[in-house]
Design a protein around this motif. Sequence first.
Motif, PDB file in Angstrom:
ATOM      1  N   ALA A  25       0.858  -1.186   0.000  1.00 49.75           N
ATOM      2  CA  ALA A  25       0.000   0.000   0.000  1.00 49.75           C
ATOM      3  C   ALA A  25       0.892   1.234   0.000  1.00 49.75           C
ATOM      4  O   ALA A  25       1.821   1.345   0.798  1.00 49.75           O
ATOM      5  N   PHE A  26       0.598   2.170  -0.908  1.00 51.13           N
ATOM      6  CA  PHE A  26       1.392   3.383  -1.057  1.00 51.13           C
ATOM      7  C   PHE A  26       0.486   4.610  -0.963  1.00 51.13           C
ATOM      8  O   PHE A  26      -0.681   4.567  -1.373  1.00 51.13           O
ATOM      9  N   ARG A  27       1.053   5.698  -0.450  1.00 49.63           N
ATOM     10  CA  ARG A  27       0.393   6.999  -0.513  1.00 49.63           C
ATOM     11  C   ARG A  27       1.297   7.950  -1.284  1.00 49.63           C
ATOM     12  O   ARG A  27       2.506   7.986  -1.054  1.00 49.63           O
ATOM     13  N   ARG A  28       0.691   8.712  -2.178  1.00 45.96           N
ATOM     14  CA  ARG A  28       1.502   9.636  -2.976  1.00 45.96           C
ATOM     15  C   ARG A  28       1.896  10.851  -2.157  1.00 45.96           C
ATOM     16  O   ARG A  28       1.062  11.477  -1.517  1.00 45.96           O
ATOM     17  N   ARG A  29       3.176  11.186  -2.202  1.00 47.91           N
ATOM     18  CA  ARG A  29       3.687  12.379  -1.530  1.00 47.91           C
ATOM     19  C   ARG A  29       3.595  13.595  -2.434  1.00 47.91           C
ATOM     20  O   ARG A  29       3.297  14.703  -1.971  1.00 47.91           O
ATOM     21  N   SER A  30       3.836  13.397  -3.740  1.00 47.29           N
ATOM     22  CA  SER A  30       3.782  14.536  -4.657  1.00 47.29           C
ATOM     23  C   SER A  30       3.699  14.053  -6.091  1.00 47.29           C
ATOM     24  O   SER A  30       4.054  12.913  -6.405  1.00 47.29           O
ATOM     25  N   ILE A  31       3.227  14.939  -6.948  1.00 47.10           N
ATOM     26  CA  ILE A  31       3.344  14.777  -8.391  1.00 47.10           C
ATOM     27  C   ILE A  31       3.877  16.095  -8.942  1.00 47.10           C
ATOM     28  O   ILE A  31       3.371  17.168  -8.618  1.00 47.10           O
ATOM     29  N   SER A  32       4.929  16.017  -9.749  1.00 47.78           N
ATOM     30  CA  SER A  32       5.526  17.201 -10.369  1.00 47.78           C
ATOM     31  C   SER A  32       5.387  17.079 -11.873  1.00 47.78           C
ATOM     32  O   SER A  32       5.631  16.014 -12.449  1.00 47.78           O
ATOM     33  N   PHE A  33       4.990  18.184 -12.495  1.00 46.22           N
ATOM     34  CA  PHE A  33       4.715  18.196 -13.922  1.00 46.22           C
ATOM     35  C   PHE A  33       5.848  18.879 -14.692  1.00 46.22           C
ATOM     36  O   PHE A  33       6.643  19.629 -14.127  1.00 46.22           O
ATOM     37  N   ALA A  34       5.874  18.633 -15.986  1.00 45.05           N
ATOM     38  CA  ALA A  34       6.950  19.137 -16.830  1.00 45.05           C
ATOM     39  C   ALA A  34       6.992  20.657 -16.891  1.00 45.05           C
ATOM     40  O   ALA A  34       8.042  21.232 -17.197  1.00 45.05           O
ATOM     41  N   ASP A  35       5.867  21.306 -16.585  1.00 47.44           N
ATOM     42  CA  ASP A  35       5.866  22.773 -16.635  1.00 47.44           C
ATOM     43  C   ASP A  35       6.356  23.415 -15.343  1.00 47.44           C
ATOM     44  O   ASP A  35       6.302  24.631 -15.189  1.00 47.44           O
ATOM     45  N   GLY A  36       6.817  22.561 -14.388  1.00 43.60           N
ATOM     46  CA  GLY A  36       7.462  23.097 -13.194  1.00 43.60           C
ATOM     47  C   GLY A  36       6.602  23.173 -11.954  1.00 43.60           C
ATOM     48  O   GLY A  36       7.115  23.553 -10.899  1.00 43.60           O
ATOM     49  N   VAL A  37       5.314  22.827 -12.031  1.00 41.55           N
ATOM     50  CA  VAL A  37       4.433  22.905 -10.857  1.00 41.55           C
ATOM     51  C   VAL A  37       4.318  21.541 -10.189  1.00 41.55           C
ATOM     52  O   VAL A  37       4.535  20.499 -10.817  1.00 41.55           O
ATOM     53  N   THR A  38       3.988  21.562  -8.891  1.00 41.41           N
ATOM     54  CA  THR A  38       3.903  20.345  -8.081  1.00 41.41           C
ATOM     55  C   THR A  38       2.637  20.364  -7.238  1.00 41.41           C
ATOM     56  O   THR A  38       2.245  21.407  -6.718  1.00 41.41           O
ATOM     57  N   ASP A  39       2.005  19.205  -7.108  1.00 41.56           N
ATOM     58  CA  ASP A  39       0.831  19.026  -6.251  1.00 41.56           C
ATOM     59  C   ASP A  39       1.206  18.095  -5.105  1.00 41.56           C
ATOM     60  O   ASP A  39       1.612  16.954  -5.324  1.00 41.56           O
ATOM     61  N   THR A  40       1.072  18.603  -3.869  1.00 47.06           N
ATOM     62  CA  THR A  40       1.307  17.773  -2.686  1.00 47.06           C
ATOM     63  C   THR A  40       0.035  17.623  -1.851  1.00 47.06           C
ATOM     64  O   THR A  40       0.090  17.035  -0.765  1.00 47.06           O
ATOM     65  N   ASP A  41      -1.092  18.123  -2.324  1.00 49.80           N
ATOM     66  CA  ASP A  41      -2.316  18.161  -1.524  1.00 49.80           C
ATOM     67  C   ASP A  41      -3.347  17.104  -1.891  1.00 49.80           C
ATOM     68  O   ASP A  41      -4.118  16.661  -1.025  1.00 49.80           O
ATOM     69  N   THR A  42      -3.419  16.707  -3.150  1.00 48.20           N
ATOM     70  CA  THR A  42      -4.375  15.663  -3.524  1.00 48.20           C
ATOM     71  C   THR A  42      -4.035  14.381  -2.775  1.00 48.20           C
ATOM     72  O   THR A  42      -2.883  13.949  -2.740  1.00 48.20           O
ATOM     73  N   ARG A  43      -5.050  13.766  -2.170  1.00 43.76           N
ATOM     74  CA  ARG A  43      -4.857  12.501  -1.445  1.00 43.76           C
ATOM     75  C   ARG A  43      -4.950  11.350  -2.445  1.00 43.76           C
ATOM     76  O   ARG A  43      -5.996  11.134  -3.045  1.00 43.76           O
ATOM     77  N   VAL A  44      -3.855  10.618  -2.612  1.00 46.70           N
ATOM     78  CA  VAL A  44      -3.817   9.538  -3.594  1.00 46.70           C
ATOM     79  C   VAL A  44      -3.261   8.280  -2.932  1.00 46.70           C
ATOM     80  O   VAL A  44      -2.218   8.325  -2.279  1.00 46.70           O
ATOM     81  N   PHE A  45      -3.973   7.161  -3.143  1.00 48.31           N
ATOM     82  CA  PHE A  45      -3.594   5.879  -2.539  1.00 48.31           C
ATOM     83  C   PHE A  45      -3.536   4.809  -3.620  1.00 48.31           C
ATOM     84  O   PHE A  45      -4.378   4.761  -4.507  1.00 48.31           O
ATOM     85  N   TRP A  46      -2.537   3.960  -3.517  1.00 46.87           N
ATOM     86  CA  TRP A  46      -2.305   2.879  -4.487  1.00 46.87           C
ATOM     87  C   TRP A  46      -2.085   1.603  -3.677  1.00 46.87           C
ATOM     88  O   TRP A  46      -1.143   1.510  -2.896  1.00 46.87           O
ATOM     89  N   LEU A  47      -2.958   0.617  -3.879  1.00 49.60           N
ATOM     90  CA  LEU A  47      -2.797  -0.700  -3.284  1.00 49.60           C
ATOM     91  C   LEU A  47      -2.505  -1.690  -4.397  1.00 49.60           C
ATOM     92  O   LEU A  47      -3.200  -1.714  -5.419  1.00 49.60           O
ATOM     93  N   GLN A  48      -1.465  -2.512  -4.196  1.00 50.82           N
ATOM     94  CA  GLN A  48      -1.007  -3.415  -5.245  1.00 50.82           C
ATOM     95  C   GLN A  48      -0.901  -4.838  -4.734  1.00 50.82           C
ATOM     96  O   GLN A  48      -0.207  -5.113  -3.750  1.00 50.82           O
ATOM     97  N   SER A  49      -1.605  -5.765  -5.398  1.00 54.76           N
ATOM     98  CA  SER A  49      -1.407  -7.189  -5.161  1.00 54.76           C
ATOM     99  C   SER A  49      -0.547  -7.739  -6.294  1.00 54.76           C
ATOM    100  O   SER A  49       0.082  -6.981  -7.029  1.00 54.76           O
ATOM    101  N   ARG A  50      -0.515  -9.027  -6.471  1.00 54.43           N
ATOM    102  CA  ARG A  50       0.406  -9.583  -7.469  1.00 54.43           C
ATOM    103  C   ARG A  50       0.018  -9.210  -8.902  1.00 54.43           C
ATOM    104  O   ARG A  50       0.894  -9.066  -9.757  1.00 54.43           O
TER     105      ARG A  50
END
Length: 310
Positions: A25-50
């Motif tokens: 299980a992962f939580r996203r800390r940030s996403i940075s885009f090619a135009d130089g801006v970053t989002d650290t506020d959107t709550r994003v969760f990734w759960l991975q099984s096999r």
Amino acid sequence: MNLCALAQTTHLSSPSSLPLWMLGAFRRRSISFADGVTDTDTRVFWLQSRNLTIDLRLPKPEEQHAQAPLADTLNLEGWYAQTIWQDEQLSWQNGCSYQLHDRWPEPAQLKRIGNCMVEFAPSGAYVEDWRLLTLQPGPLIGLELVSETDLESGQTRQRKGALIMNGQHVGIVIGRDDPDREQALCSQGETLSHHYHQLTETTEQTWLLDFETHIALRQPDGQFQIEQSLDVARYGTYLDLEGFALASQANFLTQQLIHHGRRIQRLWRVDCLESAFPYQAATPMSSEAARNWRKQEQATLDRYTRMITE
């Protein structure tokens, strides 16, 4: 039987090409885009099984509430899909999504060091920083929903969805109750908002929004309480992980439960059912020189280090 108890007595696992460091299980800390801006506020969760992914993307907690504008509700994201690892890239197929068009069409180039997994878009459009939440050994369970039977009427219908347990975290997706109709809408390439505003009947709009994605955390009493969800009314409630049994067909489970006031039985295909997977924050270093450097410079390198999980 409780799902965790069933995993203690039955071990099932499908073949998978995914690297083991990708499971958890992962939580996203940030996403940075090619135009130089970053989002650290959107709550994003990734759960991975096999072989399965569950993904949930939500706004700030104070912006998700019962009185939130309809436009905000129509902009949430929750989905599951089957995963493919090929040529050092992760891609997704099939599954189902609250949104009706593919918002994230690119595959993922991934690298993990410690509890930090970095995802690059091959085009260079963005990079995401994911942090592992499952830091200790625990269950690894992945189930894919196949069908749902109304036990009172005996009617069986196809239904898509998934359930993933990574240690103390559980994610579940339950798709709309007419997968063929949903797929027809997806094939048009229009947004959820577009389709919603094309409908005039309240019952039709209700059907369109009847899509579940929840993330729950295990409590001291063993129950899993929902902490993140598409539906704000489900916060603080509990997932029903009782009523599981081995199906007559190999590699399938059934689950009997009450859902929306109906007594139903779900048929789940097992991706994996493992009671103890060795999740851990650390990853190996490839050379003795690197290990020696880490030890030699520890006083300075560890001056401000801490474990970051979000």
